[in-house]
Design a protein around this motif. Structure first.
Motif, mmCIF file in Angstrom:
data_model
loop_
_atom_site.group_PDB
_atom_site.id
_atom_site.type_symbol
_atom_site.label_atom_id
_atom_site.label_comp_id
_atom_site.label_asym_id
_atom_site.label_seq_id
_atom_site.Cartn_x
_atom_site.Cartn_y
_atom_site.Cartn_z
ATOM 1 N N THR A 157 32.179 43.404 41.909
ATOM 2 C CA THR A 157 32.435 44.176 40.969
ATOM 3 C C THR A 157 32.939 43.290 39.896
ATOM 4 N N LYS A 158 32.886 43.752 38.535
ATOM 5 C CA LYS A 158 33.459 43.047 37.381
ATOM 6 C C LYS A 158 34.633 42.714 37.503
ATOM 7 N N ASP A 159 35.796 43.669 38.009
ATOM 8 C CA ASP A 159 37.145 43.540 38.357
ATOM 9 C C ASP A 159 37.405 42.226 39.245
ATOM 10 N N GLU A 160 36.571 42.204 40.032
ATOM 11 C CA GLU A 160 36.623 41.108 41.277
ATOM 12 C C GLU A 160 36.412 39.587 40.290
ATOM 13 N N LEU A 161 35.392 39.820 39.630
ATOM 14 C CA LEU A 161 34.861 38.592 38.965
ATOM 15 C C LEU A 161 36.110 38.015 38.043
ATOM 16 N N GLU A 162 36.602 39.152 37.287
ATOM 17 C CA GLU A 162 37.568 38.673 36.593
ATOM 18 C C GLU A 162 38.938 38.143 37.195
ATOM 19 N N LYS A 163 39.243 38.656 38.378
ATOM 20 C CA LYS A 163 40.396 38.152 39.334
ATOM 21 C C LYS A 163 40.063 36.507 39.455
ATOM 22 N N ILE A 164 38.730 36.261 40.071
ATOM 23 C CA ILE A 164 38.369 35.181 40.623
ATOM 24 C C ILE A 164 38.535 34.188 39.349
ATOM 25 N N ASN A 165 37.921 34.402 38.225
ATOM 26 C CA ASN A 165 37.891 33.452 36.999
ATOM 27 C C ASN A 165 39.344 33.209 36.419
ATOM 28 N N LYS A 166 40.436 33.883 36.838
ATOM 29 C CA LYS A 166 41.791 33.607 36.331
ATOM 30 C C LYS A 166 42.322 32.351 37.161
ATOM 31 N N PHE A 167 41.430 32.095 38.123
ATOM 32 C CA PHE A 167 41.728 30.746 38.849
ATOM 33 C C PHE A 167 40.896 29.667 38.655
ATOM 34 N N THR A 168 39.651 29.747 37.876
ATOM 35 C CA THR A 168 38.928 28.628 37.571
ATOM 36 C C THR A 168 39.120 28.125 36.232
ATOM 37 N N ARG A 169 38.483 26.894 35.876
ATOM 38 C CA ARG A 169 38.552 26.203 34.638
ATOM 39 C C ARG A 169 37.694 26.747 33.777
ATOM 40 N N ARG A 170 36.322 27.140 34.173
ATOM 41 C CA ARG A 170 35.452 27.867 33.273
ATOM 42 C C ARG A 170 35.098 29.124 33.959
ATOM 43 N N LYS A 171 34.366 29.916 33.297
ATOM 44 C CA LYS A 171 33.981 31.308 33.645
ATOM 45 C C LYS A 171 32.540 31.141 34.615
#
Length: 275
Positions: free
Chosen positions: A2-16
């Motif tokens: 989901t979009k919400d899951e992707l947003e949670k993951i991208n909080k830990f990455t240096r880029r989207k």
């Protein structure tokens, strides 16, 4: 994803990252049941671990090396399974985590092994400030007691309850996790007591309960009743054996001689679930 899951993951990455660049999977980190080390997490400990494990990295065999990192947790939740009970008959709760990996040529075999159920069992590493005796409630980190893990006291199996979690370090893919029920659990140790010795003691206690049940069933209903009781008790858990024994004890105390069904049909053990 989901979009919400992707947003949670991208909080830990240096880029989207885009969805097709990522691989996600779920694991059960731990539960509140009694494990192979004769330890269990308190419900409060599970709730604390829920927050502590967000962002924690996944490794192999608790080898906390940078090159050994393979995944990271981006979300957690504590789930209550009302269809199950713990070995000491409490509502069964477990900590579920969602983890992600960045798809690369190097980890495609690992992803295939996770999908194929080869890499499945996990274990967690954490710190608990309290280790509570299940029999008397004393904190073994501060005070000692005479109760021995693996022994029964008034039909209660003595074990250690882990409480007041102070930190969570990592989670690992392992060959033999400590907790039988969880896909991912805490580290498999032999702290305070030998695991093989504990397992042997539990089997011996269960066999003693089965002998008692057979003896009581004989007094209650004769040879046929004893044989049928033995068949019924064969695959029961410790707690189920204790309850079954109490049933016969109650009948024997009342002086009631029962007549059990000794027909050729198999006994219905649907009231006793096995794992």
């Amino acid at each position: 994803m989901t979009k919400d899951e992707l947003e949670k993951i991208n909080k830990f990455t240096r880029r989207k990252f885009a969805e097709d660049e990522l691989y996600t999977f779920s694991v059960i980190l731990c539960d509140n049941d009694i494990d192979r080390d004769l330890e269990s997490f308190s419900d409060k400990a599970l709730d604390t671990l829920k927050d502590c494990f967000v962002g924690k990295t996944g490794v192999f065999d608790h080898n906390a090396s940078t090159v050994n990192q393979n995944a990271r947790i981006y979300d957690t939740e504590v789930i209550c399974d009302n269809s199950r009970k713990t070995k000491d008959c409490r509502p069964y709760r477990y900590l579920k985590a969602n983890a992600y990996m960045v798809r690369t040529d190097e980890n495609k075999n690992l992803i295939a092994e996770i999908d194929g159920g080869i890499k499945k069992e996990v274990s967690i590493s954490c710190a608990a400030a309290k280790k509570i005796c299940s029999v008397c409630g004393c904190d073994k980190n501060k005070d000692g007691c005479n109760h021995v893990k693996g022994k029964f006291y008034s039909d209660r199996l003595c074990h250690t309850i882990l409480d007041k979690i102070t930190d969570a370090y990592e989670w690992s893919f392992v060959a033999v996790p400590a907790q039988v029920n969880a896909g991912v659990t805490k580290r498999f140790t032999s702290d305070d007591v030998s695991t093989s010795s504990v397992a042997s003691d539990i089997r011996a206690a269960d066999n003693e309960l089965r002998r008692d049940i057979r003896r009581l069933a004989f007094f209650a209903g004769g040879t046929a009743a004893a044989e049928l009781a033995s068949v019924s008790a064969k695959n029961m858990t410790t707690q189920q054996l204790i309850s079954y024994k109490k049933t016969f004890e109650s009948r024997c105390k009342g002086g009631i001689r029962i007549q059990l069904d000794v027909s050729d049909k198999k006994p219905d053990n649907s009231d006793f679930s096995t794992r």
